[in-house]
Design a protein around this motif. Sequence first.
Motif, PDB file in Angstrom:
ATOM      1  N   GLU A   1      59.990-102.880 -87.546  1.00 32.90           N
ATOM      2  CA  GLU A   1      59.281-101.755 -87.239  1.00 32.90           C
ATOM      3  C   GLU A   1      58.485-101.170 -89.210  1.00 32.90           C
ATOM      4  O   GLU A   1      58.760-100.443 -90.069  1.00 32.90           O
ATOM      5  N   ILE A   2      57.256-102.000 -89.130  1.00 30.23           N
ATOM      6  CA  ILE A   2      57.053-102.497 -90.049  1.00 30.23           C
ATOM      7  C   ILE A   2      55.503-101.207 -90.179  1.00 30.23           C
ATOM      8  O   ILE A   2      55.930-100.326 -90.951  1.00 30.23           O
ATOM      9  N   CYS A   3      56.089 -99.608 -89.798  1.00 31.22           N
ATOM     10  CA  CYS A   3      55.175 -98.821 -89.258  1.00 31.22           C
ATOM     11  C   CYS A   3      55.370 -97.984 -90.657  1.00 31.22           C
ATOM     12  O   CYS A   3      54.808 -96.863 -90.752  1.00 31.22           O
ATOM     13  N   GLN A   4      56.474 -97.889 -90.687  1.00 33.75           N
ATOM     14  CA  GLN A   4      57.617 -97.159 -91.218  1.00 33.75           C
ATOM     15  C   GLN A   4      57.391 -97.356 -92.097  1.00 33.75           C
ATOM     16  O   GLN A   4      57.259 -96.457 -93.334  1.00 33.75           O
ATOM     17  N   LEU A   5      57.779 -98.282 -92.870  1.00 34.44           N
ATOM     18  CA  LEU A   5      57.213 -98.785 -93.929  1.00 34.44           C
ATOM     19  C   LEU A   5      56.459 -98.773 -94.491  1.00 34.44           C
ATOM     20  O   LEU A   5      55.499 -97.814 -95.510  1.00 34.44           O
ATOM     21  N   ILE A   6      54.648 -98.806 -93.137  1.00 32.63           N
ATOM     22  CA  ILE A   6      53.461 -98.297 -94.330  1.00 32.63           C
ATOM     23  C   ILE A   6      53.257 -96.483 -93.779  1.00 32.63           C
ATOM     24  O   ILE A   6      52.203 -96.088 -94.820  1.00 32.63           O
ATOM     25  N   ALA A   7      53.598 -95.830 -93.084  1.00 37.50           N
ATOM     26  CA  ALA A   7      54.016 -94.471 -93.212  1.00 37.50           C
ATOM     27  C   ALA A   7      54.330 -94.068 -94.679  1.00 37.50           C
ATOM     28  O   ALA A   7      53.890 -93.169 -95.392  1.00 37.50           O
ATOM     29  N   ALA A   8      55.896 -94.342 -94.906  1.00 31.56           N
ATOM     30  CA  ALA A   8      56.109 -94.970 -96.534  1.00 31.56           C
ATOM     31  C   ALA A   8      54.999 -94.927 -97.597  1.00 31.56           C
ATOM     32  O   ALA A   8      55.000 -94.156 -98.317  1.00 31.56           O
ATOM     33  N   THR A   9      54.730 -95.964 -97.661  1.00 29.81           N
ATOM     34  CA  THR A   9      53.491 -96.644 -98.885  1.00 29.81           C
ATOM     35  C   THR A   9      51.821 -95.332 -98.695  1.00 29.81           C
ATOM     36  O   THR A   9      52.170 -95.261 -99.608  1.00 29.81           O
ATOM     37  N   SER A  10      52.291 -95.131 -97.208  1.00 34.26           N
ATOM     38  CA  SER A  10      50.846 -94.040 -97.661  1.00 34.26           C
ATOM     39  C   SER A  10      51.127 -92.870 -98.085  1.00 34.26           C
ATOM     40  O   SER A  10      50.330 -92.051 -99.201  1.00 34.26           O
ATOM     41  N   ARG A  11      52.224 -92.643 -98.109  1.00 35.30           N
ATOM     42  CA  ARG A  11      52.414 -91.278 -98.613  1.00 35.30           C
ATOM     43  C   ARG A  11      53.261 -91.103 -99.812  1.00 35.30           C
ATOM     44  O   ARG A  11      52.822 -89.981-100.726  1.00 35.30           O
ATOM     45  N   ASP A  12      53.950 -92.038-100.264  1.00 33.67           N
ATOM     46  CA  ASP A  12      54.212 -91.750-101.177  1.00 33.67           C
ATOM     47  C   ASP A  12      53.790 -92.930-102.491  1.00 33.67           C
ATOM     48  O   ASP A  12      54.246 -92.684-103.718  1.00 33.67           O
ATOM     49  N   VAL A  13      53.327 -94.154-102.308  1.00 32.53           N
ATOM     50  CA  VAL A  13      52.741 -94.663-103.096  1.00 32.53           C
ATOM     51  C   VAL A  13      51.511 -95.047-103.844  1.00 32.53           C
ATOM     52  O   VAL A  13      50.674 -94.497-103.503  1.00 32.53           O
ATOM     53  N   TYR A  14      51.429 -94.809-105.799  1.00 31.39           N
ATOM     54  CA  TYR A  14      50.319 -93.975-105.900  1.00 31.39           C
ATOM     55  C   TYR A  14      49.719 -96.356-106.426  1.00 31.39           C
ATOM     56  O   TYR A  14      49.237 -95.927-107.639  1.00 31.39           O
ATOM     57  N   ALA A  15      49.487 -97.322-106.338  1.00 31.92           N
ATOM     58  CA  ALA A  15      48.921 -98.182-106.417  1.00 31.92           C
ATOM     59  C   ALA A  15      48.419 -98.617-105.639  1.00 31.92           C
ATOM     60  O   ALA A  15      48.714 -98.896-104.129  1.00 31.92           O
ATOM     61  N   PRO A  16      47.244 -97.817-105.753  1.00 36.56           N
ATOM     62  CA  PRO A  16      45.886 -98.539-104.718  1.00 36.56           C
ATOM     63  C   PRO A  16      46.264 -99.965-104.265  1.00 36.56           C
ATOM     64  O   PRO A  16      45.692-100.030-102.750  1.00 36.56           O
ATOM     65  N   ARG A  17      45.964-100.622-104.725  1.00 45.18           N
ATOM     66  CA  ARG A  17      46.195-102.520-103.974  1.00 45.18           C
ATOM     67  C   ARG A  17      47.114-102.518-102.544  1.00 45.18           C
ATOM     68  O   ARG A  17      47.369-102.562-102.120  1.00 45.18           O
ATOM     69  N   PHE A  18      48.610-101.928-103.387  1.00 40.91           N
ATOM     70  CA  PHE A  18      49.989-101.761-102.876  1.00 40.91           C
ATOM     71  C   PHE A  18      49.689-100.729-101.468  1.00 40.91           C
ATOM     72  O   PHE A  18      49.345-101.551-100.197  1.00 40.91           O
ATOM     73  N   VAL A  19      48.637 -99.780-101.208  1.00 42.03           N
ATOM     74  CA  VAL A  19      48.104 -98.903 -99.924  1.00 42.03           C
ATOM     75  C   VAL A  19      47.005 -99.707 -99.540  1.00 42.03           C
ATOM     76  O   VAL A  19      47.245 -99.655 -98.150  1.00 42.03           O
ATOM     77  N   GLU A  20      46.322-100.294-100.313  1.00 36.86           N
ATOM     78  CA  GLU A  20      44.984-101.278 -99.273  1.00 36.86           C
ATOM     79  C   GLU A  20      45.770-102.702 -98.145  1.00 36.86           C
ATOM     80  O   GLU A  20      45.400-102.486 -97.332  1.00 36.86           O
ATOM     81  N   ILE A  21      46.907-103.208 -98.904  1.00 34.08           N
ATOM     82  CA  ILE A  21      47.318-104.062 -98.280  1.00 34.08           C
ATOM     83  C   ILE A  21      48.060-103.524 -96.843  1.00 34.08           C
ATOM     84  O   ILE A  21      48.101-104.130 -95.874  1.00 34.08           O
ATOM     85  N   SER A  22      48.966-103.037 -97.189  1.00 34.38           N
ATOM     86  CA  SER A  22      49.326-101.696 -96.005  1.00 34.38           C
ATOM     87  C   SER A  22      48.531-101.225 -94.862  1.00 34.38           C
ATOM     88  O   SER A  22      49.204-101.757 -93.913  1.00 34.38           O
ATOM     89  N   LEU A  23      47.744-101.311 -95.227  1.00 35.63           N
ATOM     90  CA  LEU A  23      46.570-100.396 -94.172  1.00 35.63           C
ATOM     91  C   LEU A  23      45.501-101.503 -93.549  1.00 35.63           C
ATOM     92  O   LEU A  23      45.405-101.512 -92.414  1.00 35.63           O
ATOM     93  N   GLY A  24      45.799-102.686 -94.804  1.00 30.54           N
ATOM     94  CA  GLY A  24      45.094-104.396 -94.351  1.00 30.54           C
ATOM     95  C   GLY A  24      45.448-104.669 -92.669  1.00 30.54           C
ATOM     96  O   GLY A  24      45.255-104.743 -91.992  1.00 30.54           O
ATOM     97  N   ILE A  25      47.206-104.268 -93.214  1.00 27.78           N
ATOM     98  CA  ILE A  25      48.200-104.798 -92.387  1.00 27.78           C
ATOM     99  C   ILE A  25      48.301-104.400 -90.742  1.00 27.78           C
ATOM    100  O   ILE A  25      48.300-104.793 -89.511  1.00 27.78           O
ATOM    101  N   LEU A  26      48.237-102.831 -90.990  1.00 28.96           N
ATOM    102  CA  LEU A  26      48.006-101.600 -89.841  1.00 28.96           C
ATOM    103  C   LEU A  26      47.306-102.131 -89.293  1.00 28.96           C
ATOM    104  O   LEU A  26      46.999-102.119 -87.836  1.00 28.96           O
ATOM    105  N   TYR A  27      45.333-102.150 -89.948  1.00 34.44           N
ATOM    106  CA  TYR A  27      44.113-102.122 -88.842  1.00 34.44           C
ATOM    107  C   TYR A  27      44.405-103.953 -88.237  1.00 34.44           C
ATOM    108  O   TYR A  27      43.831-103.854 -87.031  1.00 34.44           O
ATOM    109  N   ASN A  28      44.896-104.905 -88.812  1.00 34.56           N
ATOM    110  CA  ASN A  28      45.767-105.904 -88.055  1.00 34.56           C
ATOM    111  C   ASN A  28      46.345-105.840 -87.006  1.00 34.56           C
ATOM    112  O   ASN A  28      45.813-106.114 -85.603  1.00 34.56           O
TER     113      ASN A  28
END
Length: 426
Positions: free
Chosen positions: A97-124
């Motif tokens: 259930e990594i998509c749950q973590l990615i969704a929460a990161t997109s909403r709540d995280v204020y660290a651009p590098r963190f969000v970028e990596i989570s989207l990179g995983i989602l893109y893969n």
Amino acid sequence: MMEPEEDIPMNPSPPHVLTDVEEEVLHGDAIPGTTFSRQFIIRVLRSWLEALERGTYAAPSEEAPPLELDKELEDSLVELWDMCVTPEVSFVLWELEICQLIAATSRDVYAPRFVEISLGILYNLSCIPELVTRIMTNDAWGLVRSVSALLTSSDTPTLVLLVKTLYTWLRHCRGTNISPPVALLECLKAEALDEILRDSRNEELLLSSLNLAFFMENDCDLPLNLATSSHDLNPCSSLIEAVSQIATLHSDSPETMKGLRQASYLVGTILHRHPEARTRCEGYAKFSEPFNIALHDLASLDQLEEPDHIACLFGYQTLAPLLYTPPFKWISPLLRILNRSHVDGASEPSKMIRCTLTSIVEASLVDSDMTETLKDYLRSTLSGDQNGKVRAVEIHFKIFRDIPLTVEDGITETKTDHTIYNLPKF
């Protein structure tokens, strides 16, 4: 005395067949088909979850600067990003259930590098059709809406990955007849993409955004939604800025040429929907040289197969009145494409370019330097079917009143042809 016996060669014994228990011990916790450790993945996801639960990277205030990602966590996440290029790892991440973590990161995280990596995983993950289908049809975590909201982000690496992901989702829906989620359509219908084209100075982001906007318009009937500020000045202002920025890079890569062709199509469709914008010509001259380059590149291709090849011709049909500036560099490659497509039996490109030729004729902009090129077009068309001959003779009467074609050009007597085809006198 007895001779010693010679050693008789023996076949080696067959290898021992491992039992399921022995296989499990041998491979440890490796994901089947890979050498990647399942325990490592679980450990990284646990650290990710703990960071979210503690609110380590939540925005402390609205005006606070972006937060830096912890180096140890960053290294672990980047390694996970690299690992999920392997489909087996991506499926394990889905199960966890990594998509749950990615969704929460997109909403709540204020660290651009963190969000970028989570989207990179989602893109893969989105590069695997089966997983895209699951995301599009069973979005229990609000992933699509959370991720789509990032289209207003100011972080370029995040936007590059997001635009590529949105394009992958939309293309998958189109190819599999899956209805795109409402959240995805709402995102694509917003003004954010138009604003990216207007404001970005990053080539990869501009080309990715043009690719998405082109696919939306050409394949999905989703028009690019224009920002209000852009529409007040000129509905094509964002595309003008995007093309100007791309042109400053002086790149002749296939990706750049494709982006310029797609931009010409988008400008054409916008002007078709907003004909009043044709009078707001300020800025259109910036198109001239970049599109001349892109069109010459298109004319040099062996075949016209990609959808954006035809789209480019439609863009030029609409742009032609705005690019009437000597020395008309774009007319020659346009006609070369027509001649070749006519021979190959491709009717659609011919139709597009004939419309452009008509606008040239109606504007009375034909000069002596263009005569030979146009006569080459007529020679080609006259060798075609009856309808092609009618169109060619009609253009001949409009253009070559004082420059009659010869026998070699396919017309023996102007009056005779005029009578045969029952064309009106001009």
